[in-house]
Design an enzyme around this catalytic site. Sequence first.
Site: not given
Ligand SMILES: Cc1cc2nc3c(=O)[nH]c(=O)nc-3n(C[C@H](O)[C@H](O)[C@H](O)COP(=O)(O)OP(=O)(O)OC[C@H]3O[C@@H](n4cnc5c(N)ncnc54)[C@H](O)[C@@H]3O)c2cc1C
Lengths: 247, 672
Positions: B470, B296, B314, B72-74, B361, B436, B70
Amino acid sequence: MKVTLKIWRQPDAASKGAMHTYELDGVSEDMSFLEMLDVLNEELNGKGEDPVAFDSDCREGICGMCGLMINGEAHGPEVTTTCQLHMRSFKDGDEIVIEPWRADAFPVVKDLVVDRGAFDRIIQAGGYISVNTGSAPEAHSVPVPREDAVRAFNVATCIGCGACVAACPNGSASLFMGAKITHLGELPQGQPERDSRVVDMVAQHDAEGFGGCTNIGECTAACPKEIPLDVISRLNWDLHQAMRHGH
Amino acid sequence: MPDTTLTSDPSHDEPGDHGDDAAGYYTPGEPIADTKAPGGPIDERWQTRKFEARLVNPSNRRKLDVIIVGTGLAGGAAAATLGEAGYNVKSFCYQDSPRRAHSIAAQGGINAAKNYKEDGDSVHRLFYDTVKGGDYRSRESNVYRLAEVSTNIIDQCVAQGVPFAREYGGLLDNRSFGGVQVSRTFYARGQTGQQLLIGAYQAMERQVAAGTVEQFTRHEMLEVIVVDGKARGIIARDLVTGEIETHLADVVVLASGGYGNVFFLSTNAMGSNVTAAWRAHRKGAYMANPCYTQIHPTCIPVTGTHQSKLTLMSESLRNDGRIWVPKSKADCEKDPRDIPEEDRDYYLERIYPSFGNLVPRDIASRAAKNVCDEGRGVGPAVEGVRRGVYLDFASAIERLGRDGIEEKYDNLFDMYARITGENPYETPMRIYPAVHYVMGGLWVDYDLQSSIKGLFVTGEANFSDHGANRLGASALMQGLADGYFVLPHTIRDYLADGPFEKVAEDHPAVVEARKSVQDRVDHFLTTKGTRSVDSYHRELGNIMWEYCGMERSEDGLKKAIDLIRTLKDDFWRNVKVLGTAESLNQSLERAGRVADFIELGELMCIDALNRRESCGGHFRAESQTEDGEALRHDDQFAYVAAWEFAGDGEPPVLHKEDLVYTAIEMKQRSYK
Ligand SMILES: Cc1cc2nc3c(=O)[nH]c(=O)nc-3n(C[C@H](O)[C@H](O)[C@H](O)COP(=O)(O)OP(=O)(O)OC[C@H]3O[C@@H](n4cnc5c(N)ncnc54)[C@H](O)[C@@H]3O)c2cc1C
Ligand code: SF4
Ligand code: FES
């Protein structure tokens, strides 16, 4: 409504591709362009034909994953991403030609899917500010004039979709690169690496096989985030300055 | 292939489980506890843990291999930070570039206890609001730490060049967000997630150039390799060539996001999936509180049956927009502009006068559902019901001028206009709740380690920080907190025992993991059934939304479990996946994800059935106050439900972790 789709089919990078024609009925105006393709794929699957491969993920116009040439235009007739293009932009009976991004630096993977890894490698060459985690100063220690922050933000909206490259007759990635250079160059935090950034990114751009910019402007016309053409002037200016500084 | 026979008899009451709705659907297990969080004053726990975590000598770090699934931010933040520290990192994502992870879609903002507005904010208040907002179902030590490191996140992002909104004087601007009475949310217009993710992505690409991080794009992790009880690698499929690859390491991090797509229609990215977490669950990682789903309130309503996803707008819009429906059903078809003030029901302002349109929410969502169920919904009817309420900016436009509104919400208004074909400056927007975010996820201890040693879980994929609900702007905070500031410290304590003995590619655990991936791929391609993968996903989604969505009941959940079991059986026999295994095959990718969603869906229903209380996003019809508000039962349910996989067709085992609050007093929620 009913549409005729002419779609580029190519099983993999090594095979030759060709256009195939499909008739699709029952398309509603509220569907996004990609939902229309989903419907086609359900039909193809039902008939035992391999569904058309295309990229998408967020379907909200923000991840940059989708991207198709639609009737010869990157992302189609409107200034938006393919996922945010809706079928209300088309009419009953329309013929729609769908191809993958065209550019030497974006080889076709399958059907409408291309490899945009070159963009990541351009960023690796210098599209960042070097700051290790945990060593950042208090955020308010460096004020950023609002105007600068807004300008930086406006170009930081680039989603890396590649439409600019696909639209450019030279296959240049100057708009993409200029957007990043302007974003980081607008901020005080980005100054220390400003010269090396532009030199290294441009070198990588050329090594990837993107073409040179001849100021045609198709890129900015196709850009769903309306990145302005002047980021390319900024890129050239920064490059010029970097050379003068001996880079 | 999974055996789907029902081995338990749901009508049979286990001794000692009297009154447990889910009796018979699960096996009670040993209680568990989080043993890693230090005791003592809450504001010293993280400092203590960091100090106690053992160090790894810089020259040893490059000999230690870390896999991060993954970006994403994490995951992106963790890859960047562990790369900087000098570990040998391999990073995986299914998209073509790490920059496209679903985090990019977050619009609203990110919280931090900076107290730049001098409005009474503090680390303690952010902690307090988050625990309370989560209805006292999160872990206090974890949440305190989150609030504590939140301030560093902003510093880090600003230094990376994240263009947050600023005041004229050049300092950062804040706004208030989603049910919170202080202004602590930092934002970058409506694209905060994108800007934060690009920051983490750039930091990670810098490490790719430096050679500490190797990135594998278009790769999907399909299995965890567990050797002697420790996670030692993954099996991934190269989505372009179809090759099944073995990647071995000393430690594995899952940062694979949330599973809201189990509902098919959600605001999540299309590819978001549960596979990484679910495969780990089947290998021994507990799945905690899977039924906690956030719905949401401010999404664009459904228009028809071909819809592939829902779009969120938003909830910062709730700061200025007023939510209403007509008082009388007879007005629902009218042009809203023709409905006079006295005929409008501003129901949130009416029922919750002190929070008004800014209630949390879950409350806002359920209230919208209730007025639509009463028949006062607006917009086009889909399958006979109007599911929409107005979000009206008319008075805000009067107050702030059209320019003022444009300045704040321009891109959201554009997005709305593009999707619906209507101009929201002229007629009120229509909104409806949609799935959401999920608060459930793999169980982790304070170190973010799962119940499998050496398997760490961060971001939305874990369960620990948000409780049953959340609050806005806190998922981004958690993702970055985990990736930049928490995991790098806790993982080193684990790695201090390394390097671990090398695992051979022909080790039975590796062979088994590869074989299970290969078998699934072969199964899907040889089944030659009649139904498409998507049709199963849609059906699952309908079941989940109907019975495990905004409101759940004992009967509905039991029905859903039966329906899901039947669906699962049919799926394994009758799915139709064309194409080959040796190339890009998007139906095959989806088939594997849907298979896992089906199993997860069943567990979500069992979890929801067990929890006979209403809290946060989990509303049990049987547990409400006289005026229809959620009724929690702290005496019975102040626990984390951590589920252990017991084998295909076997009822899962429930381990309870009691939630102990020392720094905060449990209170019933009231937003009136
Ligand atoms: C439309 C929307 C608006 C939002 N707005 C807000 C906000 O304003 N403020 C807030 O705090 N939060 C918000 N959220 C929530 C927040 O965006 C998410 O909870 C957060 O970004 C999740 O981050 P993450 O790093 O955990 O996972 P993600 O960003 O979902 O990343 C997942 C990663 O895992 C990888 N992955 C998944 N499965 C596999 C696999 N089997 N093999 C290889 N790679 C894989 C993907 O490729 C990706 O890179 C929002 C969410 C949405 C949907
Ligand atoms: S500059 Fe515009 S067209 Fe080019 S990649 Fe960025 S968003 Fe896409
Ligand atoms: S799918 Fe994300 S921009 Fe189109």
